[in-house]
Design an enzyme around this catalytic site. Structure first.
Site, PDB file in Angstrom:
ATOM      1  N   GLU A  35      -2.684   5.059  -2.116  1.00  0.00           N
ATOM      2  CA  GLU A  35      -3.513   6.069  -1.481  1.00  0.00           C
ATOM      3  C   GLU A  35      -3.300   7.367  -2.247  1.00  0.00           C
ATOM      4  O   GLU A  35      -2.171   7.824  -2.408  1.00  0.00           O
ATOM      5  CB  GLU A  35      -3.127   6.284  -0.024  1.00  0.00           C
ATOM      6  CG  GLU A  35      -3.990   7.360   0.640  1.00  0.00           C
ATOM      7  CD  GLU A  35      -3.359   7.983   1.876  1.00  0.00           C
ATOM      8  OE1 GLU A  35      -4.095   8.649   2.621  1.00  0.00           O
ATOM      9  OE2 GLU A  35      -2.143   7.833   2.090  1.00  0.00           O
ATOM     10  N   ARG A  45       0.874  -1.161   0.000  1.00  0.00           N
ATOM     11  CA  ARG A  45       0.000   0.000   0.000  1.00  0.00           C
ATOM     12  C   ARG A  45       0.919   1.220   0.000  1.00  0.00           C
ATOM     13  O   ARG A  45       1.737   1.396   0.888  1.00  0.00           O
ATOM     14  CB  ARG A  45      -0.901  -0.009   1.231  1.00  0.00           C
ATOM     15  CG  ARG A  45      -1.888   1.176   1.310  1.00  0.00           C
ATOM     16  CD  ARG A  45      -1.388   2.243   2.235  1.00  0.00           C
ATOM     17  NE  ARG A  45      -2.369   3.274   2.506  1.00  0.00           N
ATOM     18  CZ  ARG A  45      -2.120   4.398   3.147  1.00  0.00           C
ATOM     19  NH1 ARG A  45      -0.893   4.652   3.615  1.00  0.00           N
ATOM     20  NH2 ARG A  45      -3.048   5.305   3.359  1.00  0.00           N
ATOM     21  N   ASP A  76       1.705   4.989   0.470  1.00  0.00           N
ATOM     22  CA  ASP A  76       1.154   6.124   1.189  1.00  0.00           C
ATOM     23  C   ASP A  76       1.168   7.385   0.326  1.00  0.00           C
ATOM     24  O   ASP A  76       2.181   7.721  -0.302  1.00  0.00           O
ATOM     25  CB  ASP A  76       1.980   6.356   2.457  1.00  0.00           C
ATOM     26  CG  ASP A  76       1.514   7.558   3.243  1.00  0.00           C
ATOM     27  OD1 ASP A  76       0.367   7.529   3.721  1.00  0.00           O
ATOM     28  OD2 ASP A  76       2.287   8.533   3.371  1.00  0.00           O
TER      29      ASP A  76
END
Length: 606
Positions: free
Chosen positions: A295, A256, A258
């Site tokens: 994200e 993931r 950031d």
């Protein structure tokens, strides 16, 4: 170019470090016997060398130009913290996951956790004891908040300064491998949250080595990482090698990324595109898919558009619009960035298109925001009612369980888990954990500590929060944020967990969820009430979820396909500690029904 140390066995170890502006670089062995190993420079500014009689556990610095000792930028271990020596690691490990093929992205039930607060011990290995609880719940993927070595022993992880070194207080390299191995043994994937948009301020010595940063752009954390200027090839390599390091040596199933909106890069082939390309190649070479979930604050589908069509080619991205639409309906909060949401139309659009803002004017941003999600699949969006940001970046770190009542918590669960998108839960959400998740650090620099305190105060102004701000440096703030696992088996907490478990089971076993493309979903709402329903059809199988976000009962006639509908569950039923269902067990299209306040119901064609 591989960087860092490569322990070859028999006391032999290779060293590679990028330092293009230095005239001399040596390995300064600190223990067990102090000595220097001179390195040789190549044309790209990488320094190489190999030493003997270097066993795992050896402590070392790089000595720059014969005067300055600095830890290895690609250190695999920092046992004494961010200001001290690096440590040689032997990555030999007995893996038991040779037959592991991973969880397909579309089937993931993601559970985000913070290592330090997830268990009383706050270690990688302690998480293993909780895997049976997560498996029983139905979770098949854990997402670990950043674990790159940070200052002290308390941190969210976004202040990491050694991106290749698993936090030593969590259990270091071996502890992380044990956790990943245990997850794979029981059929669970592991996603690791990584931070490539900045490094933490304390213990960041990359400036000593090369042009890792640029003043051409500014981020909320200072100078941007140099992804498109002179020397950026080698800077990119640093982060790409970090990704491959996690996927290869730690068997991580996905990353993931950031805040990719804070990665500034005007190059023709952006770093984010190159990174996805390298991950794709690695997946092909190893015969198993690895995933990148980004994200992004931009509502820009370029993140998930294929590389062939000019996009970055990431597999999925977080969808904040879904969260904001749901949160405002449940809490009534409309300050700060929530001011752009609060209508049932917002959630309806998010169910249809993921993004609420696909080019419309945003009052909060005072500009048009986003672009169209047409022709994208629902597995390309991750949704949630809570996550570390949306809880921890509140002044008091309140979870939904302390902001809304029990009926609202059940409605939030149904909204997320029965959505067409990939669901993400935040640790403790499933049983209604009431402890806050606060922002905490353990910096050693008093000026930095004060800066963090002032920065938090500034962030909260837009929301009108005027309470006393919990001190991020306080040990008590950290301890308050630990989960209270005993709640999960008590009263309403046990009931809520049972509901989550059932919803996950329905999601996994229902043929209507086997293919979760957005076009398979039909969404409708009432014009004058906060009532929404969505249904999907797969061949002759139909499933409808009806949701009432009003705080009073609503009577209406939902327009549904002409089939016989049989009730699967009603969240207001007595078995879910509700006031008792007012809905019929069987339903026909056009029938008038009465839904209890803040409730949802699920029907299936019979």
């Amino acid at each position: 170019m591989k960087i860092g140390t490569d322990y070859l066995g028999d006391g032999q170890c290779k060293f590679t470090v990028w330092s293009p502006l230095c005239d001399r670089v040596a390995v300064h062995i600190i223990s067990p016997t102090e000595r220097l190993i001179e390195l040789e420079r190549d044309r790209w500014g990488y320094w190489h060398g190999q030493g003997s009689e270097i066993e795992p556990g050896t402590l070392y610095f790089y000595q720059l130009d014969g005067t300055t000792d600095r830890a290895d930028p690609a250190s695999h271990s920092q046992p004494e913290g961010v200001h001290k020596a690096s440590q040689v690691v032997d990555h030999n490990f007995i893996w038991n996951d040779r037959t592991w093929s991973g969880i397909p992205l579309a089937e993931m039930i993601i559970y985000e956790l913070h290592v330090g607060t997830f268990t009383p011990e706050g270690t990688f290995e302690a998480i293993i004891s909780k895997l049976p609880d997560l498996l029983d719940l139905g979770v098949n993927t854990i997402e670990i908040m950043p674990i790159a070595q940070f200052p002290g022993e308390r941190n969210w992880g976004y202040d990491g300064t050694y991106l290749f070194a698993p936090q030593h207080s969590y259990g270091g390299a071996n502890g992380l491998k044990k956790l990943v191995n245990a997850c794979h043994e029981v059929g669970m994937s592991v996603i690791l949250d990584v931070v490539y948009n900045h490094l933490g301020p304390e213990g960041n010595y990359l400036w000593s080595y090369g042009k890792y940063f640029t003043d051409k752009y500014q981020t909320p954390w200072g100078s941007a990482v140099n992804f498109d200027g002179p020397y950026s090839n080698e800077v990119r390599n640093f982060f790409i090698e970090n990704t491959l390091y996690w996927l290869d040596l730690y068997h991580i199933d996905g990353l993931r990324l950031d805040a990719v909106h804070a990665i500034y890069d005007m190059s023709a082939k952006p770093f984010l595109q190159e990174l996805a390309e390298r991950v794709s190649i690695f997946s092909q070479e190893t015969g198993r898919d690895r995933y990148i979930i980004a994200e992004s604050d931009l509502n820009d589908v370029r993140v998930i558009r294929s590389r062939e069509q000019g996009g970055f080619g990431h597999d999925s991205q977080w969808c904040d619009d879904f969260h904001h639409s749901l949160h405002t309906l449940l809490t009534g909060e409309i300050s700060g960035y929530y001011s752009d949401y609060g209508q049932i139309d917002d959630l309806e659009k998010s169910f249809r298109e993921a993004f609420v803002y696909t080019g419309e004017y945003s009052q909060h941003r005072q500009r048009n925001h986003g672009n169209s999600t047409n022709n994208f699949t629902s597995q390309q969006f991750v949704v949630f009612s809570q996550n570390h940001d949306q809880i921890g970046n509140r002044l008091a770190g309140e979870r939904l369980s302390t902001l809304i009542d029990f009926e609202g918590l059940k409605l939030a669960a149904g909204t997320v888990l029965l959505s067409p998108y990939i669901p993400l839960l935040f640790m403790g959400e499933e049983y209604g954990e009431e402890a806050p998740f606060l922002y905490f650090v353990s910096h050693g620099d008093s000026n930095l500590i004060e800066s963090v305190r002032n920065g938090r105060a500034e962030e909260f102004k837009a929301f009108g929060w005027d309470k006393e701000i919990p001190d991020p440096q306080s040990t008590d703030v950290f301890l308050q944020s630990k989960l209270n696992w005993g709640l999960a088996g008590q009263g309403k907490h046990q009931v809520l967990r049972s509901l989550y478990k059932l919803l996950i089971k329905i999601r996994k076993e229902s043929p209507e969820f086997a293919k979760i493309e957005i076009p398979r979903l039909a969404v409708s709402k009432l014009d004058d009430k906060k009532v929404l329903w969505h249904y999907r059809t797969v061949e002759s199988s139909h499933l409808v979820c009806i949701m009432n976000f009003e705080k009073q009962s609503v009577t209406f006639a939902p327009q549904l396909p002409q089939v016989n509908w049989e009730q699967v569950l009603d969240s207001s039923g007595e078995e879910w500690m509700g006031g008792g269902s007012a809905l019929p067990k069987e339903l026909q299209s056009g029938d008038t029904i009465t839904m209890n306040p803040l409730s949802f119901a699920l029907y299936r064609s019979n």
